[in-house]
Design a protein around this motif. Sequence first.
Motif, PDB file in Angstrom:
ATOM      1  N   GLN A  91      13.458   7.968  -1.029  1.00  0.00           N
ATOM      2  CA  GLN A  91      12.852   7.378  -2.421  1.00  0.00           C
ATOM      3  C   GLN A  91      13.110   6.536  -2.579  1.00  0.00           C
ATOM      4  O   GLN A  91      13.990   6.335  -2.745  1.00  0.00           O
ATOM      5  CB  GLN A  91      13.694   9.454  -3.220  1.00  0.00           C
ATOM      6  CG  GLN A  91      12.807   9.011  -4.900  1.00  0.00           C
ATOM      7  CD  GLN A  91      13.223   9.184  -5.921  1.00  0.00           C
ATOM      8  OE1 GLN A  91      13.123   9.322  -6.698  1.00  0.00           O
ATOM      9  NE2 GLN A  91      13.379  10.804  -5.361  1.00  0.00           N
ATOM     10  N   ILE A  92      11.530   5.969  -2.534  1.00  0.00           N
ATOM     11  CA  ILE A  92      12.334   4.536  -3.429  1.00  0.00           C
ATOM     12  C   ILE A  92      11.986   4.107  -5.159  1.00  0.00           C
ATOM     13  O   ILE A  92      10.804   4.840  -5.417  1.00  0.00           O
ATOM     14  CB  ILE A  92      10.599   3.698  -2.576  1.00  0.00           C
ATOM     15  CG1 ILE A  92      10.857   3.475  -1.324  1.00  0.00           C
ATOM     16  CG2 ILE A  92      10.654   2.539  -3.116  1.00  0.00           C
ATOM     17  CD1 ILE A  92      10.138   2.617  -0.598  1.00  0.00           C
ATOM     18  N   ILE A 142       5.930  -3.007  -6.058  1.00  0.00           N
ATOM     19  CA  ILE A 142       6.031  -2.224  -5.646  1.00  0.00           C
ATOM     20  C   ILE A 142       6.392  -2.026  -3.996  1.00  0.00           C
ATOM     21  O   ILE A 142       6.404  -1.076  -3.660  1.00  0.00           O
ATOM     22  CB  ILE A 142       5.751  -0.687  -5.838  1.00  0.00           C
ATOM     23  CG1 ILE A 142       6.690  -0.189  -7.794  1.00  0.00           C
ATOM     24  CG2 ILE A 142       6.380   0.536  -5.675  1.00  0.00           C
ATOM     25  CD1 ILE A 142       6.060  -0.031  -9.130  1.00  0.00           C
ATOM     26  N   VAL A 193       7.810  -1.264  -0.660  1.00  0.00           N
ATOM     27  CA  VAL A 193       7.500   0.101   0.331  1.00  0.00           C
ATOM     28  C   VAL A 193       6.416  -0.505   1.861  1.00  0.00           C
ATOM     29  O   VAL A 193       6.498  -0.461   2.656  1.00  0.00           O
ATOM     30  CB  VAL A 193       6.223   0.937  -0.610  1.00  0.00           C
ATOM     31  CG1 VAL A 193       5.790   1.827   0.319  1.00  0.00           C
ATOM     32  CG2 VAL A 193       6.751   1.223  -1.830  1.00  0.00           C
ATOM     33  N   ARG A 230       8.733   1.274   3.975  1.00  0.00           N
ATOM     34  CA  ARG A 230       8.092   2.625   4.539  1.00  0.00           C
ATOM     35  C   ARG A 230       7.963   2.656   6.116  1.00  0.00           C
ATOM     36  O   ARG A 230       8.092   3.891   6.598  1.00  0.00           O
ATOM     37  CB  ARG A 230       6.867   2.490   3.572  1.00  0.00           C
ATOM     38  CG  ARG A 230       6.044   3.794   4.163  1.00  0.00           C
ATOM     39  CD  ARG A 230       4.754   3.862   4.424  1.00  0.00           C
ATOM     40  NE  ARG A 230       3.598   2.536   4.277  1.00  0.00           N
ATOM     41  CZ  ARG A 230       3.635   2.057   5.547  1.00  0.00           C
ATOM     42  NH1 ARG A 230       3.606   2.502   6.295  1.00  0.00           N
ATOM     43  NH2 ARG A 230       2.713   0.415   4.995  1.00  0.00           N
ATOM     44  N   LEU A 285       7.871   8.160  -3.059  1.00  0.00           N
ATOM     45  CA  LEU A 285       7.949   6.878  -4.624  1.00  0.00           C
ATOM     46  C   LEU A 285       8.134   7.891  -5.826  1.00  0.00           C
ATOM     47  O   LEU A 285       7.411   8.485  -5.846  1.00  0.00           O
ATOM     48  CB  LEU A 285       6.495   5.946  -4.375  1.00  0.00           C
ATOM     49  CG  LEU A 285       5.457   4.761  -5.236  1.00  0.00           C
ATOM     50  CD1 LEU A 285       7.534   4.361  -5.008  1.00  0.00           C
ATOM     51  CD2 LEU A 285       4.603   4.146  -4.877  1.00  0.00           C
ATOM     52  N   ARG A 334       5.236   7.121  -9.409  1.00  0.00           N
ATOM     53  CA  ARG A 334       4.207   6.618  -9.485  1.00  0.00           C
ATOM     54  C   ARG A 334       3.230   6.875  -8.412  1.00  0.00           C
ATOM     55  O   ARG A 334       3.222   6.866  -7.492  1.00  0.00           O
ATOM     56  CB  ARG A 334       4.213   4.826  -8.796  1.00  0.00           C
ATOM     57  CG  ARG A 334       4.767   4.327  -9.951  1.00  0.00           C
ATOM     58  CD  ARG A 334       4.741   3.935 -11.101  1.00  0.00           C
ATOM     59  NE  ARG A 334       3.007   3.808 -10.655  1.00  0.00           N
ATOM     60  CZ  ARG A 334       2.613   2.346 -10.898  1.00  0.00           C
ATOM     61  NH1 ARG A 334       3.687   0.992 -11.296  1.00  0.00           N
ATOM     62  NH2 ARG A 334       1.166   1.972 -10.779  1.00  0.00           N
ATOM     63  N   VAL A 337       0.805   5.895  -4.271  1.00  0.00           N
ATOM     64  CA  VAL A 337       1.357   7.512  -3.247  1.00  0.00           C
ATOM     65  C   VAL A 337       0.301   6.647  -1.775  1.00  0.00           C
ATOM     66  O   VAL A 337       0.476   6.511  -0.891  1.00  0.00           O
ATOM     67  CB  VAL A 337       1.428   8.682  -3.665  1.00  0.00           C
ATOM     68  CG1 VAL A 337       1.569   9.289  -2.555  1.00  0.00           C
ATOM     69  CG2 VAL A 337       2.983   8.131  -4.480  1.00  0.00           C
ATOM     70  N   THR A 392      -0.286   2.822  -1.246  1.00  0.00           N
ATOM     71  CA  THR A 392       0.875   2.826  -0.182  1.00  0.00           C
ATOM     72  C   THR A 392       1.446   2.751   1.099  1.00  0.00           C
ATOM     73  O   THR A 392       2.283   2.936   1.883  1.00  0.00           O
ATOM     74  CB  THR A 392       2.616   2.342  -0.623  1.00  0.00           C
ATOM     75  OG1 THR A 392       2.755   3.881  -1.654  1.00  0.00           O
ATOM     76  CG2 THR A 392       2.000   1.754  -2.263  1.00  0.00           C
ATOM     77  N   CYS A 396       2.506   5.928   1.265  1.00  0.00           N
ATOM     78  CA  CYS A 396       4.039   6.589   1.023  1.00  0.00           C
ATOM     79  C   CYS A 396       3.209   8.417   1.791  1.00  0.00           C
ATOM     80  O   CYS A 396       2.206   8.947   1.703  1.00  0.00           O
ATOM     81  CB  CYS A 396       4.476   7.008   0.107  1.00  0.00           C
ATOM     82  SG  CYS A 396       4.582   5.708  -0.546  1.00  0.00           S
ATOM     83  N   VAL A 456       5.000  11.474  -3.517  1.00  0.00           N
ATOM     84  CA  VAL A 456       5.710  11.585  -4.750  1.00  0.00           C
ATOM     85  C   VAL A 456       7.018  12.296  -5.634  1.00  0.00           C
ATOM     86  O   VAL A 456       6.815  13.342  -4.823  1.00  0.00           O
ATOM     87  CB  VAL A 456       4.555  11.200  -5.800  1.00  0.00           C
ATOM     88  CG1 VAL A 456       4.623  12.418  -6.291  1.00  0.00           C
ATOM     89  CG2 VAL A 456       4.768  10.041  -7.286  1.00  0.00           C
TER      90      VAL A 456
END
Length: 121
Positions: A40-41, A51, A55, A59, A71, A74, A78, A81, A83, A86
């Motif tokens: 989890q960022i 951010i 990432v 990532r 993420l 946010r 998601v 980026t 990801c 969330v």
Amino acid sequence: MPDEAPYCRLYLVTPARFHLSVFAHLLIEALEAGDVACLQIRLKNVDDDHIRRVVDELRPLAQSRDVAVLLNDRADLVAETGCDGVHVGQQDVTCEMARQLVGVERIVGVTCHGSRHLAMA
């Protein structure tokens, strides 16, 4: 045969702020040290560009090791980026809104603060 303990995997959470190049090396060590399921960022009080940079750096380190990247807070960033999902808090967007933002293929996690009631809800 005795009952076996449930199989548990690690869920890593970044600090709210960190020096990216130093943390990236520490993250690699952590990812290689155990069976990590998720990263989890969790960045707080930083702008969207920061951010995105974090990432972009972290990532690939996680995903190349089959570790899902979430993420924090946010949902709106998601997909952009790359990801895997969330994690939203009780004071953030609702689970339903997060699901709409990230789609059905991505993960949505919601804080339950160790509460069985919130976890069931």
